[in-house]
Design a protein around this motif. Structure first.
Motif, mmCIF file in Angstrom:
data_model
loop_
_atom_site.group_PDB
_atom_site.id
_atom_site.type_symbol
_atom_site.label_atom_id
_atom_site.label_comp_id
_atom_site.label_asym_id
_atom_site.label_seq_id
_atom_site.Cartn_x
_atom_site.Cartn_y
_atom_site.Cartn_z
ATOM 1 N N ASP A 47 0.824 -1.227 0.000
ATOM 2 C CA ASP A 47 0.000 0.000 0.000
ATOM 3 C C ASP A 47 0.850 1.266 0.000
ATOM 4 O OD1 ASP A 47 0.940 -0.114 2.563
ATOM 5 O OD2 ASP A 47 -1.009 0.251 3.520
ATOM 6 N N GLY A 48 2.122 1.142 -0.324
ATOM 7 C CA GLY A 48 2.963 2.342 -0.414
ATOM 8 C C GLY A 48 3.264 2.925 0.963
ATOM 9 N N PRO A 49 3.872 4.143 0.985
ATOM 10 C CA PRO A 49 4.225 4.755 2.265
ATOM 11 C C PRO A 49 3.003 4.922 3.173
ATOM 12 C CG PRO A 49 5.205 5.961 0.438
ATOM 13 C CD PRO A 49 4.286 4.949 -0.153
ATOM 14 N N GLU A 56 15.684 3.152 -0.226
ATOM 15 C CA GLU A 56 16.667 2.826 0.794
ATOM 16 C C GLU A 56 16.020 1.761 1.680
ATOM 17 O OE1 GLU A 56 18.928 6.045 2.611
ATOM 18 O OE2 GLU A 56 18.750 5.007 4.531
ATOM 19 N N ALA A 57 16.289 0.490 1.368
ATOM 20 C CA ALA A 57 15.602 -0.590 2.060
ATOM 21 C C ALA A 57 16.621 -1.515 2.701
ATOM 22 C CB ALA A 57 14.735 -1.363 1.073
ATOM 23 N N GLU A 58 16.361 -1.820 3.961
ATOM 24 C CA GLU A 58 17.304 -2.633 4.717
ATOM 25 C C GLU A 58 16.796 -4.068 4.785
ATOM 26 O OE1 GLU A 58 19.362 -0.918 8.468
ATOM 27 O OE2 GLU A 58 17.869 -2.345 9.188
ATOM 28 N N LEU A 59 17.666 -5.035 4.438
ATOM 29 C CA LEU A 59 17.285 -6.446 4.474
ATOM 30 C C LEU A 59 18.167 -7.156 5.511
ATOM 31 C CD1 LEU A 59 17.357 -6.942 0.606
ATOM 32 C CD2 LEU A 59 15.280 -6.966 2.003
ATOM 33 N N PRO A 60 17.570 -7.956 6.400
ATOM 34 C CA PRO A 60 18.400 -8.712 7.343
ATOM 35 C C PRO A 60 19.216 -9.787 6.604
ATOM 36 C CG PRO A 60 16.053 -8.866 7.908
ATOM 37 C CD PRO A 60 16.141 -8.215 6.580
ATOM 38 N N VAL A 61 20.428 -10.038 7.052
ATOM 39 C CA VAL A 61 21.283 -11.048 6.420
ATOM 40 C C VAL A 61 21.772 -12.010 7.492
ATOM 41 C CG1 VAL A 61 23.434 -11.474 5.146
ATOM 42 C CG2 VAL A 61 22.075 -9.440 4.650
ATOM 43 N N ILE A 113 14.218 16.522 -1.587
ATOM 44 C CA ILE A 113 15.068 15.412 -1.201
ATOM 45 C C ILE A 113 14.273 14.124 -1.144
ATOM 46 C CG2 ILE A 113 16.755 16.757 0.076
ATOM 47 C CD1 ILE A 113 15.087 16.005 2.545
ATOM 48 N N GLY A 114 14.973 13.004 -1.331
ATOM 49 C CA GLY A 114 14.316 11.697 -1.429
ATOM 50 C C GLY A 114 13.946 11.121 -0.090
ATOM 51 N N ASN A 115 14.832 11.204 0.870
ATOM 52 C CA ASN A 115 14.522 10.578 2.157
ATOM 53 C C ASN A 115 15.329 11.225 3.272
ATOM 54 O OD1 ASN A 115 17.100 9.579 2.014
ATOM 55 N ND2 ASN A 115 16.533 7.435 2.262
ATOM 56 N N THR A 145 9.343 3.366 5.073
ATOM 57 C CA THR A 145 8.912 3.260 3.683
ATOM 58 C C THR A 145 10.051 2.677 2.875
ATOM 59 O OG1 THR A 145 9.809 5.291 2.764
ATOM 60 C CG2 THR A 145 7.799 5.509 4.046
ATOM 61 N N ILE A 146 9.796 2.447 1.610
ATOM 62 C CA ILE A 146 10.828 1.888 0.740
ATOM 63 C C ILE A 146 11.978 2.875 0.548
ATOM 64 C CG2 ILE A 146 9.959 2.627 -1.531
ATOM 65 C CD1 ILE A 146 10.326 -0.522 -2.213
ATOM 66 N N ARG A 147 11.753 4.125 0.854
ATOM 67 C CA ARG A 147 12.822 5.114 0.806
ATOM 68 C C ARG A 147 13.546 5.217 2.134
ATOM 69 N NH1 ARG A 147 12.006 9.422 -3.267
ATOM 70 N NH2 ARG A 147 10.232 8.821 -4.522
#
Lengths: 184, 783
Positions: free
Chosen positions: A61-63, A176-181, B346-348, B621-623
């Protein structure tokens, strides 16, 4: 005294001058809104192409609204993988849209960074754009000893200013997405 | 019930409007500022050497009111009814002069000059007992006109008002500014453009008033809750822009203004052509237009990339006037394209922190000079069509009707077009259509003492938004009724008013995540009670208590999205209630030929004040992570002082000083409220000569402004610490060109020392410094 004809003429002129100035309305097509809901990172073992690992970061659903659903990477130690990233718009379940190609088409304006923290993972050999500058829609991922940490995928947009050895801080951040590793 | 009434009322108005269009050639200037009539007496006071006299008192005996002359010897007495008046002109050291002036229908402005003879006594026993300078209303009010207005030519409306004590602006970069009165702004400050309340997307702090200031011959700022006459939401105050009266019964005249600025290489050209018919004084017309082009502004050390502006405005008016009846049509168009400083989009959050940490804009947001306006930018059009009419009845008084339609188009373009899309249009587009109706009846003075008016204000508006969600589509309807009465008795003047408003809001819930009742109705009573008292001819006081209220606006209720200018996620709260403010203002005015001073004090006792509060955790968010700001309500106190004083050392030298402070705190927590103007002290030394080397009215001034640091903030309540205090200098010179009649020239240098500074009330303070030195050349030619 002013004659009625003159009055009418004056009024007509006034109306002509003042009317007909409506702004053309650029209607924005619903599907032209930039929305990336999903990142999918698929790693394939260089020596065994049947061994694949997939991580996803998904916010349908986006932000705002519902929280994103995140699945991290679980890797074996000391393995080299080739990685391929995909950006998707899955907001419309009936027609998910792949945006990766568009990033590649506009490769000269984009760059993807992979930042590792904590885990023994090295990202090298990002693919390049038409100008030979790093793009990063694919890259090599090499794991080392068992460890845990994070991998942050960063998509930068920098129209007209992309150069060699750009720092990660340059340009506008689209992702900017953080993924656990986990390496085990 | 309200809806039914409104529907009937709209039908009635449509018929009436159509009738007006069909039958009348124009309409008259609506009285918009006071409850009195609309005639003026204007004149110049000279001494025996034909030099203008500054500070002479002009007093209308019958009305116990008057005014003082400015440095050009100019005076105007407004809001006069048809009739005959005795004007008394006096000045210490000169013989008092008297003139009988009669005002007849048709001529809006009556000229009456005075020539005073020196008595030989400079200062002494001359005691003026009769003359009193009556202020026009119960609230502190400042008028920009004549030279004061000319000096602001080329500036945006917001910037032009900054000279007024207690008025500041909130800015979004160098080209967008909005007026702030006593710490309140946006939905709490009403702008009346030629009698019609301006309706754009004014809730947004980066949405400046869509008005060409060149339309106005006079800008009036009322400080304090002035809602009874104009709408209860005018809690902070009202900005009234009034064009000059149409020239009935005279030939062609006009004015050309040209302005050039060095900092952003701005050029502005504005013209007015107007005329009446000497043989037929029933008709009059005016056409006006302004073109403006500016490139990138320059801060000391760098250009602000993509901060150009282009503007093209146009307006026309036609009027018809007979003894008892008048009507006027007015049409205006405001079109602008405003570049948004690219370093501020700005983006994020990470980008935001990178920008904050950088000393000035990041390298990719530095550029040379350019007039090109690229993404991101705003494209705005505002149209106003207005018709109004009045009828004077011998027995009942004056009836006025004003109908307005406004169309506001606002398109906002992000820094790049959507990824992989060929669509190059705006990411957000708002269309707002507003219909307003005002009907007033000013009754005849009762026993010569009681003046007053009753009125109805109606408004219907429709908002349509496309693109990335920010606010929902809605329709809103307002209905307000009011009554104001004023009693004038020798030294006293009393005013009381009451108003009732209903607002209905119907929201389209389609794109809102948290569904709630789509229809909401707000209603409340507001009022005002004020008095003025004249202790002596030179000393008077005003006291006013008012109450205003405002329903929450649609963005406060339903916003839900990322704000790219701030790197934050903004969320509305649909449970918000109306906010109510009880306001007291007190004013003390002292006027003598050598010394003039004005002191205003005010206090707001606010219930349910709506503001933005950071909440934790933020939004993932994805940003990346965004801090979350939610609209909340608190009880608050807001108070302050404005002080302005002028001292004339001699006929040539004068010093003017202005000082303003505002304090705002939450009553619930005792914490200071954010985004309040810091303390401000301004002073100007001025040298003025009437004639020199063939030039007239030459003046030179040197000024400075000191703005303190806003340290009244909760620690860590902002992304960056508030900017340091700063001091700026400016210089100005102006004169009338020798040999050419009616040509005035002025040169202003602002930020004389090219100081680097940041302004707490500029939302782009995180990214770049304010603009540096600017030299502004202006020429005005009237014919």
């Amino acid at each position: 005294m002013l004659k009625p004809q003159k009055l009418i003429l004056g009024l007509t002129l006034f109306a002509l001058v003042t009317a007909g100035c409506k702004k053309d309305d650029d209607v924005i097509p619903e599907d032209e809104q930039e929305l990336i809901t999903t990142i999918q990172l698929t790693l394939t073992n260089v020596t065994n192409s049947t061994e694949t690992v997939t991580a996803t970061w998904r916010d349908i659903d986006g932000p705002g609204g519902a929280d994103p659903v995140i699945t991290g990477l679980t890797l074996r130690p000391n393995v080299t993988y080739t990685g391929r990233i995909e950006f998707l718009d899955e907001s419309n379940a009936n027609s998910p849209e792949d945006i990766t190609e568009e990033v590649e088409e506009e490769g000269a304006d984009h760059e993807i960074f992979y930042e590792v923290s904590g885990a023994n993972l090295t990202v090298t050999n990002r693919n390049t754009d038409a100008n030979g500058l790093p793009l990063g829609t694919s890259a090599n991922f090499a794991s080392a000893a068992a460890s845990t940490g994070t991998l942050t995928v960063i998509l930068k947009h920098k129209p007209g200013s992309k150069a060699a050895n750009d720092p990660v801080t340059k340009g506008e951040t689209d992702i900017e997405a953080e993924l656990p590793v986990q390496i085990q | 019930m309200f809806r039914v009434i409104f529907k009937r009322y709209r039908g009635f108005l449509t018929v009436l409007f159509a009738g007006l269009v069909a039958s009348i050639g124009g309409y008259a200037q609506a009285p918009i500022s006071t409850i009195d009539c609309r005639y003026h007496i204007h004149g110049i006071v000279y001494d025996q050497n034909r030099k203008p006299v500054l500070g002479a008192a002009i007093y209308v005996k019958e009305l116990a009111k008057g005014n003082v002359t400015n440095e050009l010897g100019d005076f105007t007495i407004d809001d006069l009814c048809i009739g005959s008046y005795t004007l008394i002109c006096s000045y210490v050291g000169y013989e008092t002069d008297t003139a009988i002036v009669s005002i007849a229908a048709g001529r809006l402005v009556v000229e009456q000059n005075f020539k005073l003879q020196e008595t030989g006594i400079e200062l002494g026993e001359v005691i003026i007992t009769e003359q009193k300078i009556a202020p026009p209303a119960m609230q502190p009010q400042v008028t920009l006109q004549g030279i004061d207005l000319d000096r602001t030519r080329g500036l945006t409306l917001g910037e032009s008002l900054k000279e007024i004590p207690g008025v500041t602006t909130i800015q979004t970069g160098p080209s967008i500014s909005k007026p702030v009165i006593h710490g309140l702004h946006s939905n709490r400050v009403l702008v009346m453009n030629n009698g019609i309340r301006q309706e754009g997307q004014q809730w947004g702090s980066e949405h400046a008033p869509e008005i060409d200031p060149f339309i106005a011959k006079k800008i009036n700022v009322v400080k304090g809750a002035a809602g009874v006459r104009y709408g209860a939401d005018a809690i902070g105050g009202v900005v009234l822009l009034e064009p000059a009266s149409l020239p009935f019964g005279v030939g062609l005249s006009g004015e050309v203004n040209a302005v050039a600025s060095t900092n952003n290489r701005q050029g502005v050209l504005s013209g007015i052509v107007q005329g009446g018919f000497p043989k037929n004084d029933a008709f009059s017309w005016r056409v006006q237009g302004t073109a403006k082009r500016a490139g990138n502004s320059h801060a000391p050390g760098y250009y602000l990339k993509n901060t150009g502006v282009s503007e093209l405005n146009f307006s026309s008016a036609v009027g018809y006037r007979k003894e008892k009846f008048g009507a006027e049509f007015f049409y205006s168009q405001f079109n602008t394209k405003i570049g948004i400083f690219s370093g501020a989009h700005i983006g994020n959050r990470t980008d935001f922190e990178t920008a904050l940490a950088s000393d000035g804009p990041l390298p990719e947001h530095r550029s040379g000079f350019s007039y090109t306006i690229g993404r991101p930018f705003q494209d705005i059009n505002h149209y106003l069509l207005k018709g109004n009419a009045y009828y004077l009845s011998d027995k009942l008084g004056k009836f006025s009707l004003a109908l307005g339609h406004q169309f506001n188009y606002r398109a906002e373009y992000d820094s790049h077009k959507p990824l992989g899309s060929e669509f190059d249009g705006p990411q957000m587009r708002f269309l707002l259509n507003t219909y307003t109706t005002d009907f007033t009846w000013e009754h005849k003075p009762i026993k010569g003492l009681l003046n007053g008016m009753v009125g109805i204000n109606g408004m219907y508006q429709q908002n349509d938004m496309q693109g990335r969600f920010l606010i929902p589509d809605f329709t809103g309807s307002n209905l307000g009724i009011f009554l104001v009465e004023r009693l004038i008795k020798s030294r006293w003047e009393l005013e009381a008013g009451a108003r009732y408003d209903v607002r209905r809001l119907d929201v389209d819930m389609a794109r809102i995540r948290e569904k709630s009742d789509p229809s909401r109705t707000f209603s409340q009573v507001s009022g005002t009670l004020g008095a003025t008292y004249k202790f002596s001819p030179s000393l008077s006081t005003k006291l006013n208590a008012g109450m205003g209220w405002r329903p929450p606006s649609v963005n406060e209720l339903y916003s839900d999205g990322i704000h790219h200018g701030e790197g934050s996620y903004i969320k509305g709260d649909y449970t918000l209630q109306d906010e109510t403010a009880y306001n007291i203002t007190a004013n003390l005015t002292y006027t003598s030929p050598k010394f003039q001073a004005e002191l205003d004090g005010y206090h707001y006792f606010y219930n349910n004040y709506i503001y933005q509060q950071p909440e934790f955790p933020g939004v993932l968010t994805i940003r990346g992570y965004f801090p979350l700001f939610v609209f909340r309500q608190t009880d608050a106190n807001l108070s302050g002082i404005d002080l302005a004083a002028t001292y004339a050392f001699s006929h040539h030298f004068s010093l003017r000083a202005k000082y303003s402070i505002v304090r705002a705190t939450s009553r619930t927590t005792g914490d200071p409220l954010p985004f309040i103007s810091p303390d401000r002290l301004q002073s100007t030394l001025r040298y003025h000569v009437h004639h020199w080397l063939g030039m007239d009215n030459i003046y030179i001034s040197l000024g400075n402004v000191y703005v303190a640091k806003q340290w009244r903030l909760l620690p860590n309540s902002d992304y960056a610490p508030p900017p340091s205090a700063y001091m700026l200098f400016d210089a100005e010179v102006g004169f009338s060109v020798p040999g050419v009649k009616n040509m005035d020239v002025g040169v202003t240098v602002s930020n004389l020392l090219n100081t680097s500074y940041r302004n707490y009330l500029n939302r782009f303070r995180y990214y770049a410094d304010e603009v540096g030195r600017n030299v502004n050349f202006r020429i005005k030619y009237s014919f």
